[in-house]
Design a protein around this motif. Sequence first.
Motif, short mmCIF file in Angstrom:
data_model
loop_
_atom_site.label_atom_id
_atom_site.label_comp_id
_atom_site.label_asym_id
_atom_site.label_seq_id
_atom_site.Cartn_x
_atom_site.Cartn_y
_atom_site.Cartn_z
N PRO A 174 0.84 -1.21 0.00
CA PRO A 174 0.00 0.00 0.00
C PRO A 174 0.86 1.25 0.00
O PRO A 174 1.83 1.34 0.74
CB PRO A 174 -0.80 -0.13 1.31
N ILE A 175 0.53 2.20 -0.83
CA ILE A 175 1.31 3.44 -0.93
C ILE A 175 0.35 4.59 -1.13
O ILE A 175 -0.62 4.51 -1.89
CB ILE A 175 2.34 3.34 -2.08
N SER A 176 0.60 5.67 -0.39
CA SER A 176 -0.31 6.81 -0.42
C SER A 176 -0.16 7.63 -1.69
O SER A 176 -1.14 7.93 -2.37
CB SER A 176 -0.05 7.70 0.80
N LEU A 177 1.08 7.98 -2.03
CA LEU A 177 1.28 8.85 -3.20
C LEU A 177 2.72 8.73 -3.66
O LEU A 177 3.64 8.77 -2.84
CB LEU A 177 0.95 10.31 -2.85
N TYR A 178 2.90 8.56 -4.96
CA TYR A 178 4.24 8.63 -5.53
C TYR A 178 4.13 9.15 -6.96
O TYR A 178 3.07 9.07 -7.59
CB TYR A 178 4.95 7.28 -5.48
N PHE A 179 5.24 9.70 -7.46
CA PHE A 179 5.29 10.29 -8.80
C PHE A 179 6.19 9.43 -9.68
O PHE A 179 7.23 8.93 -9.25
CB PHE A 179 5.81 11.73 -8.75
N LYS A 180 5.80 9.30 -10.93
CA LYS A 180 6.56 8.49 -11.88
C LYS A 180 6.40 9.09 -13.26
O LYS A 180 5.35 9.65 -13.60
CB LYS A 180 6.02 7.05 -11.87
N GLN A 181 7.45 8.97 -14.06
CA GLN A 181 7.40 9.48 -15.43
C GLN A 181 7.05 8.33 -16.37
O GLN A 181 7.55 7.22 -16.27
CB GLN A 181 8.74 10.08 -15.84
N SER A 182 6.15 8.62 -17.32
CA SER A 182 5.80 7.67 -18.36
C SER A 182 5.75 8.44 -19.67
O SER A 182 4.95 9.36 -19.84
CB SER A 182 4.44 7.03 -18.07
N GLY A 183 6.64 8.08 -20.57
CA GLY A 183 6.75 8.87 -21.80
C GLY A 183 7.36 10.23 -21.47
O GLY A 183 8.38 10.34 -20.79
N ASP A 184 6.71 11.29 -21.95
CA ASP A 184 7.17 12.65 -21.66
C ASP A 184 6.34 13.31 -20.59
O ASP A 184 6.43 14.53 -20.38
CB ASP A 184 7.10 13.51 -22.95
#
Length: 594
Positions: free
Chosen positions: A155-165
Amino acid sequence: MFLGASIRYRLMVLMICLTTIPVLVVTWFATQHTRSSVEKELIEANRSRMLWAQQYLDELVRQIDVLFYSLQINQTLMDGLSATEPQSVGRQFRTQQYIQETLTTAFYAHSRKIDQLSLYTHQNQSLYSVNFSTSGLIHSLDIRSGPWSRIGMSPISLYFKQSGDSIYAFHSVNAFETRALLGGLSVRINDQVWRQVSDILRSGPDSVVFLMNDEGELLAGSSASGSFDRALAAIRAEQDAGALQRFRRTEGHFLFAEQIEDGGLTILKAVPLSSVAASADSTVRTGLLAGLLAAAASVLASILVSLRISRPIVALAKTMRTAPIHHFEMTSVRSRDEIGLLERGYNSMMQRIKELIEHEYRRELEVKNAQLLALQAQINPHFLNNTLNLIGGLALSKGVPEIHTITRGIGDLLRYSIGSGEDTASLADELKHARNYLLIQEQRFRGRCRVVLRADEPPPDVRMPRFALQPLIENAFEHGLQPKPGAWEVEIRVRSIRGCVCVLIRDNGVGMDAETLQALREELRAGVSLRPQPSAAEPGRPQRRKGIGLRNVDARLKLSFGGAGVRLFSRPGAGTAIAIALPAGGGAEEGERE
């Protein structure tokens, strides 16, 4: 003749030294001070920009949290995610239609910062996406790899990840009791948001900006790493250790770093040292030119003054040598008046320079204060409150009064947080704030949590530190009730007893054994934590929440009123009770109350 030339030469050299050396020394010190001032001004300006960008991203993260939370508390939506029994074709169609309508409503409510909203259902391994061009695109999704993979691990509350541009924010949806994965939510951040952050941070063509997620990956919008690989590696290590250094100076750059706590984002900026030299060069050249001109003028003035002083002395010596004894005449030479005039002129010049420097310093302070006020004026905390009211209104218009009730409670919490700059509040205001918090908790644990509030009418002059009750109630949920299965109960009593107002907060949670209770009481008496805390980098152990804790509330009560502060009572399996006593007249308490 030779005596006159010797006196004139020595006096001229003395006058030149006395006038040019101070000018050259002042010019040298002014040059060094200019470089130092430009460097300090550049550092402070970039720190302000970093703070501004951090607050902008904090606001973005808060809005994303509100969006995800508003969808997760939608019971109908969550029932659709957790359904395990086969559904008829008609029911499946209605469920899909409801999901699409809910996502569309939530998307357009936050479309200024996002341009796509997606919901993943783990049961069907399907992804529902809403953006400006489609209102409910459905396709299958395998989360074992790609940017969605982290929600399947834990379980994870919030994370950022890049996909494409593009940059996406992700949130896992898990069953409350089993923590099993039900699905996930994601939003694609509008590119305009990152351009706005870049515009805030960039102060010149030579500065570079980086945006890093909690895994140390550079996200879209970052500059090329190039020669910063070593510095970025050091920052990643500090990020993992939880000890990020906000400013450092390398061989060729100033490095600034700020971390966004929720979401794990880190913003970095590098400013070359050459920009400091470039900013100071023009001022330094002007100062050197002014110093050289002043030195040349001083030399010329020294020559003229020395000639004016030496000529009467030479004339007097010539008269004494050539005049006959019976024609001897004494010539009065009053050089003291001319030297005094020169000193008064020099002192007057220095006084004018001092006044000019003080005037310029005051003007710089006024400019910086105006810039700070302008920056503060742009950060409007009422925007989030207006957004909550908008969400509540939309929920009410869509026939979901529970969301309206919750958003209204959150709005009241926010108004109380930003409403007053005082350190104390009335007991009635604290109780109202506690009721709003309990309303949200009741909605969160609907059917499981029961709240009982028994309060006498408190005297109007009873005051206490702001935000003193909510941390105590939050501790009851976090440490007493959440580990306990079955029904929960939280009771708050307020009674007036013998000239004071007593507040009791009791829960029927798991309680504490005698050893833990005694250790906690010792911590409150000592004012510091006596128990070892888990390392932030230790896997599988949650980090302690930041904020106003039990010791903080106890210390503030003792500082405001004296006395015993917070009193604790607990037994294993029987729950915990917290009692505080407040003076009815608002005065300080003498000693502890039993």
